[in-house]
Design a protein around this motif. Sequence first.
Motif, PDB file in Angstrom:
ATOM      1  N   VAL A   1      28.550  -5.314 -19.744  1.00  0.00           N
ATOM      2  CA  VAL A   1      29.490  -4.298 -20.219  1.00  0.00           C
ATOM      3  C   VAL A   1      29.232  -4.029 -21.705  1.00  0.00           C
ATOM      4  CG1 VAL A   1      31.905  -3.622 -20.450  1.00  0.00           C
ATOM      5  CG2 VAL A   1      31.195  -5.086 -18.545  1.00  0.00           C
ATOM      6  N   THR A   2      28.616  -2.901 -21.995  1.00  0.00           N
ATOM      7  CA  THR A   2      28.364  -2.519 -23.393  1.00  0.00           C
ATOM      8  C   THR A   2      29.322  -1.416 -23.852  1.00  0.00           C
ATOM      9  OG1 THR A   2      26.664  -0.954 -22.646  1.00  0.00           O
ATOM     10  CG2 THR A   2      25.938  -3.173 -23.303  1.00  0.00           C
ATOM     11  N   ASP A   3      29.947  -0.727 -22.908  1.00  0.00           N
ATOM     12  CA  ASP A   3      30.931   0.314 -23.234  1.00  0.00           C
ATOM     13  C   ASP A   3      32.300  -0.187 -22.785  1.00  0.00           C
ATOM     14  OD1 ASP A   3      32.571   2.490 -23.495  1.00  0.00           O
ATOM     15  OD2 ASP A   3      31.330   3.864 -22.321  1.00  0.00           O
ATOM     16  N   PRO A   4      33.166  -0.584 -23.715  1.00  0.00           N
ATOM     17  CA  PRO A   4      34.456  -1.160 -23.319  1.00  0.00           C
ATOM     18  C   PRO A   4      35.335  -0.210 -22.524  1.00  0.00           C
ATOM     19  CG  PRO A   4      34.389  -0.760 -25.702  1.00  0.00           C
ATOM     20  CD  PRO A   4      32.999  -0.562 -25.190  1.00  0.00           C
ATOM     21  N   THR A   5      35.134   1.085 -22.672  1.00  0.00           N
ATOM     22  CA  THR A   5      35.954   2.035 -21.909  1.00  0.00           C
ATOM     23  C   THR A   5      35.626   1.996 -20.417  1.00  0.00           C
ATOM     24  OG1 THR A   5      34.404   3.889 -22.216  1.00  0.00           O
ATOM     25  CG2 THR A   5      36.099   3.556 -23.916  1.00  0.00           C
ATOM     26  N   ARG A   6      34.504   1.354 -20.064  1.00  0.00           N
ATOM     27  CA  ARG A   6      34.112   1.272 -18.653  1.00  0.00           C
ATOM     28  C   ARG A   6      34.352  -0.136 -18.070  1.00  0.00           C
ATOM     29  NH1 ARG A   6      28.295   3.880 -17.895  1.00  0.00           N
ATOM     30  NH2 ARG A   6      29.114   4.321 -15.809  1.00  0.00           N
ATOM     31  N   LEU A   7      34.975  -0.995 -18.868  1.00  0.00           N
ATOM     32  CA  LEU A   7      35.219  -2.362 -18.398  1.00  0.00           C
ATOM     33  C   LEU A   7      36.049  -2.382 -17.121  1.00  0.00           C
ATOM     34  CD1 LEU A   7      35.264  -5.471 -18.736  1.00  0.00           C
ATOM     35  CD2 LEU A   7      37.223  -5.176 -20.286  1.00  0.00           C
ATOM     36  N   GLU A   8      37.133  -1.666 -17.117  1.00  0.00           N
ATOM     37  CA  GLU A   8      38.040  -1.655 -15.961  1.00  0.00           C
ATOM     38  C   GLU A   8      37.321  -1.175 -14.702  1.00  0.00           C
ATOM     39  OE1 GLU A   8      41.964   0.886 -14.519  1.00  0.00           O
ATOM     40  OE2 GLU A   8      41.429   0.847 -16.653  1.00  0.00           O
ATOM     41  N   GLN A   9      36.596  -0.076 -14.811  1.00  0.00           N
ATOM     42  CA  GLN A   9      35.889   0.483 -13.653  1.00  0.00           C
ATOM     43  C   GLN A   9      34.772  -0.463 -13.188  1.00  0.00           C
ATOM     44  OE1 GLN A   9      36.595   2.199 -16.453  1.00  0.00           O
ATOM     45  NE2 GLN A   9      38.233   3.505 -15.609  1.00  0.00           N
ATOM     46  N   THR A  10      34.140  -1.122 -14.149  1.00  0.00           N
ATOM     47  CA  THR A  10      33.061  -2.058 -13.810  1.00  0.00           C
ATOM     48  C   THR A  10      33.597  -3.229 -12.997  1.00  0.00           C
ATOM     49  OG1 THR A  10      31.854  -1.480 -15.826  1.00  0.00           O
ATOM     50  CG2 THR A  10      31.266  -3.555 -14.750  1.00  0.00           C
ATOM     51  N   LEU A  11      34.719  -3.793 -13.412  1.00  0.00           N
ATOM     52  CA  LEU A  11      35.300  -4.929 -12.686  1.00  0.00           C
ATOM     53  C   LEU A  11      35.723  -4.532 -11.285  1.00  0.00           C
ATOM     54  CD1 LEU A  11      37.371  -6.492 -15.574  1.00  0.00           C
ATOM     55  CD2 LEU A  11      35.639  -7.689 -14.243  1.00  0.00           C
ATOM     56  N   ARG A  12      36.337  -3.391 -11.168  1.00  0.00           N
ATOM     57  CA  ARG A  12      36.775  -2.923  -9.848  1.00  0.00           C
ATOM     58  C   ARG A  12      35.567  -2.706  -8.938  1.00  0.00           C
ATOM     59  NH1 ARG A  12      39.978   0.863 -11.797  1.00  0.00           N
ATOM     60  NH2 ARG A  12      41.817  -0.455 -12.019  1.00  0.00           N
TER      61      ARG A  12
END
Length: 600
Positions: free
Chosen positions: A138-149
């Motif tokens: 995860v290098t873009d924190p705004t995509r953390l949530e979507q990445t985990l899901r």
Amino acid sequence: MSGADIILRVLAEQGVETLFGYSGGAILPTYDAVFRFNEMHAAEPERQINFVVPANEQAAGFMAAGYARASGKVGVFMVTSGPGATNAVTPIADCNGDSVPVVMICGQVPRAMIGTDAFQEAPVFNIMSACAKQVFLVTDPTRLEQTLRTAFEVARTGRPGPVVVDVPKDVQNWIGPYQGHGTLRFRGYSDRLETLAKGARLDDSKRDEFFDLLRQSERPLLYVGGGVMTARATAELREFAERYKIPVVTTLMGLGAIPAKHELSLGMLGMHGTAYANYAAQDCDFLIAVGARFDDRVVGGQPDRFAPRARHVAHIDIDDAEINKVKRASWAHVGDAKDALSSLMEHRAVVDVHSAWLEQVQELKRTYAMNFDRESAAIQPQHVVEKLSEITRGRAIVSTGVGQHQMWAAQFFEFVEPRSFLTSGSMGTMGFGLPAAIGAQLARPDALVIDIDGDGSIRMNMGDLETASTYNVPVKVLLLNNRGDGMIRQWQRLFYDGRMFVSDKSLHRKDFVMAARADGFEFAVRVETTSELDEKLKAFVTFEGPAFLEVMIDENADVFPIVGPGQSYATMNTGPFIPSRTDQEGRIGGSGGKYTSDMF
């Protein structure tokens, strides 16, 4: 909220009830978020997330795997960067080999420090990409949530497997909005899932082809693997086998797919499979593989010698990469086993019962029944497992380490239900049994969970005896102690002229019972004579908390049958107590032949 809080929010959304993990600097913000999440829900204990800290990160991964294997849910564990991540490589590879859905959340050094050889930095993405189903950095924190899901979706869909999410420390500390929805889109993966969904139901022509092959056959055999368990297709498998009266053999991972005492069940086939299962595979003329991958422990090094009389092979698997990879199929379907079997049965095809074949199979079971030295004064490990199966009536979740004890458990415990046998199949990882049992017990608190282990395997993760007592996890640890690495000794006896090198542990001073007591086990008992076995086994099984039973078994007991290097099922060594189709002198070991270790 912080990135760490977002991680916890997604875990709660995904229904995660238990986490496993070991702490460290790079994952500390997320550990703190677990504390705050549980504190926030102090008035609602059912919404809190249980956190279990094992002896090391490898054990955390195996606990998550045991949780997933026993429940069918996604297991989750957390580790820190550097050595925390590298310690987790083995359980990730293990889950990948056995198609087990887990998500590993890993701390990483801050983004600005990646690539600088910072303290406790490891190239997690590079390392894990070789042995995980999917890895995210995860290098873009705004995509953390979507990445985990997305990680959960990838882990549980298609052919399940482990997914690693590497989260830099500054991303965990980042503050941003929680959206409450959204996933990443992977065009290739999404397209494969859509293709699977569209092709789930077999059309009439495809079903006609299958039943034409079945009608042509006189000796059909179902060869069933762990994919049937993953697809929750055991009921469909049993109905299919019973409707068309087809005998069933299973792989190590497929044990429990059909009750061991079912009239159509032949048990496990392969290197250490039952003689009658292997002979049935040798004799069949139509092999129907469902959720099995023709691995080398079943097929050996020469696929053409496996099921040599099978004029046709049908193969159902959710992973198209497995079709024709080892054994060429006459008929194949890429899809979920549950849907495929249901779709075939909707065809209402009329197929004659193969009465002569069923009689032949029953004769194989009678003639080549599993057996061992029942007259020996020394405790036979097969008798211990047989007795345990009798006491529990086959209704227990059994985990194992790897070695002889693993095979004796597979051969002599009569499993009744699916997801009852948890073992490291593809990787063959010693030390798997105890942490997997703890994970399974937490997933299934009302079940009886027993780790059947060996003295070599349990040494690998013995620190988790303390984990069981600390969290009062009522696992039962049955140690079959033959004072050595028994499977290695067996191979050294059979194939290396009896040269025992590093496999003999008779000089080791480990007192396992004393160690269990030191780790808080109130029930820690040793059995040294056959006369005391029954009573102590019953007391062990019925004890309310964690229990440890060490049984000193015959050090010369071996695992039979064995399909050795260069052998086929026709010439397997069935040992001194199981009849064989070939003369004693014609079997490996009987003539004292020498073999290389390239098949081991």
